[in-house]
Scaffold this active site. Structure first.
Site, PDB file in Angstrom:
ATOM      1  N   ASP A  88       0.823  -1.211   0.000  1.00 25.46           N
ATOM      2  CA  ASP A  88       0.000   0.000   0.000  1.00 25.46           C
ATOM      3  C   ASP A  88       0.859   1.263   0.000  1.00 25.46           C
ATOM      4  O   ASP A  88       2.024   1.232   0.393  1.00 25.46           O
ATOM      5  CB  ASP A  88      -0.966   0.037   1.195  1.00 25.46           C
TER       6      ASP A  88
ATOM      7  N   GLU B 261       0.021  -1.129   5.590  1.00 22.79           N
ATOM      8  CA  GLU B 261       1.073  -0.743   6.547  1.00 22.79           C
ATOM      9  C   GLU B 261       0.954   0.713   6.929  1.00 22.79           C
ATOM     10  O   GLU B 261       1.168   1.098   8.076  1.00 22.79           O
ATOM     11  CB  GLU B 261       2.460  -1.000   5.937  1.00 22.79           C
TER      12      GLU B 261
HETATM   13 ZN   LIG Z   1       6.762   1.911   4.138  1.00 25.55          ZN
END
Ligand SMILES: [Zn+2]
Length: 416
Positions: free
Chosen positions: A86, A181
């Site tokens: 992401d 994340e």
């Molecule tokens: Zn990162």
């Protein structure tokens, strides 16, 4: 400097950044955005094509795959490599147009889609060492997504390298690609047991040669002031305005320390980042950060005393405190696994680089995974200016990151 490897890392990186994989902190779904699954599923197919037959993506968007060992040694620890797909919710990751500035001559890099988007040599000291290298940037309108498609590309290029050179002996390598994340949720559903590795490394770090074994420890703290609301026309002697109590409390916070804007290095802080205000009830939301976990409790006690002293000056008001653990400094786990850290440092050295250990004033997936029982330091990939339109990365640094991982996997086999 050593001769560079020639792998598929740049070609892969340029492909992966064109996938829009922005995560969304306001979405309740797992993963937070369905578009992340498009890249994750593409990676599963690529892993299978590279011979990792068990490659699979689970319902939470977590991809896992195994490169089986080819060593005769039976006692080589299983090592994991991870990267997140992401990109930051802070900036658009749609229609990313990567540009390779071949043989960088030095000076500023101007990005064509926005005349104001200039990567200035003066603001980017690391660029000075990159003359003659190939610098990848976005076009000025979006982020690049080197955070963390560089990590994805490095791992995939390494797997291809192993496939093409079966004579290199290695133990079992587990790889994983994860979503979300950037919103701190990606590995909450990570099945450490199923991954089955002795240790892992995230490929999500910055400058050449750096590795990170230390993050903040982190709590969230809500300070809720209770007042008393009544019709303002009939409020004399009755109303207690929780908004004013909270404002008084916030005004008592230190002006010269203990805040993100007034601390650096190893100093922690308390940081009010949201206020939900009404006359009856006002909640001040804090994040609390310290490299030493015990330092969190000290800071929380300080805030609690300050809140109690405030309500004492506002008769009729009261306060309640709520603390939630977020993540812990991975050093507390890694201290028990000196081999995991030593092999990271030695691998960087064997790739011809000077290892530099740094601490992160924040958390990584590794802080969460380490706490879950999988010791996971973070290794450089060469990312710069992440979460920005001015992101850049050197193609040669990407190759050096692949070589570091190669040396790392070889080291675990040699030392067993
Ligand atoms: Zn990162």
């Amino acid at each position: 400097m050593k001769t560079l490897l020639k792998t598929s890392v740049l070609e892969r990186f340029l492909k992966y950044v064109t996938f829009d994989t922005q995560s969304d902190p306001n979405s309740p779904s797992v993963p937070s955005t369905a578009k992340q699954l498009v890249l994750l599923d593409a990676l599963v197919e690529e892993l299978k094509a590279l011979g990792l037959a068990d490659a699979v993506r689970d319902e939470f968007g977590i991809v896992m795959a195994t490169l089986p060992a080819n060593t005769k040694k039976a006692n080589v620890p299983v090592v994991g490599l991870l990267a997140h797909v992401d990109t930051s919710p802070e900036l658009s990751g749609a229609n990313v147009r990567p540009i390779v500035h071949r043989s960088y001559p030095g000076g500023d890099l101007v990005l064509p889609d926005d005349p104001a988007a200039i990567i200035r040599a003066a603001d980017n000291p690391d660029l000075a060492g990159k003359k003659g290298e190939d610098i990848v940037t976005a076009s000025g309108a979006t982020l690049l997504g080197a955070d963390d498609k560089s990590g994805v590309a490095v791992i995939m290029a390494l797997l291809q390298y192993f496939k093409e050179r079966p004579e290199i002996t290695h133990g079992t390598l587990r790889v994983s690609f994860t979503p979300d994340e950037e919103i701190g949720r990606g590995v909450r559903k990570f099945d450490v047991q199923r991954f089955g590795a002795y240790c892992a490394y995230t490929l999500d770090g910055a400058a050449l040669g750096t590795y990170e074994c230390e993050t903040f420890s982190a709590d969230a703290m809500n300070v809720t002031f209770q007042g008393f609301n009544t019709h303002p026309g009939f409020a004399t002697g009755k109303m207690v305005n929780a908004i004013k109590v909270a404002a008084d409390f916030l005004n008592r916070l230190p002006k010269h320390g203990l805040a993100p804007e007034t601390t650096s290095g190893r100093d922690g802080f308390v940081h009010p980042n949201t206020v939900e205000a009404s006359v009856d009830r006002t909640v001040v939301k804090f994040i609390v950060r310290d490299f030493v976990t015990a330092g969190l409790a000290e800071k929380e006690t300080f805030l609690e005393k300050l809140a109690l002293a405030t309500v004492a000056d506002w008769p009729g008001s009261s306060v309640t405190i709520e603390v939630k653990a977020q993540y812990r400094n991975m050093r507390e786990v890694l201290a028990r696994f000196p081999d995991v850290v030593a092999n990271a440092r030695d691998a960087i050295e064997r790739a011809g680089l000077a290892p530099v250990e740094t601490g992160i004033r924040g958390g990584t997936d590794g802080s969460i995974l380490s706490e879950m029982g999988l010791p996971t330091p973070n290794l450089f990939t060469g990312q710069h200016n992440f979460h920005s339109r001015l992101e850049w990365i050197s193609a040669q640094d990407l190759e050096r990151s692949v070589e570091t991982c190669l040396e790392l996997v070889k080291l675990w086999e040699e030392k067993a």
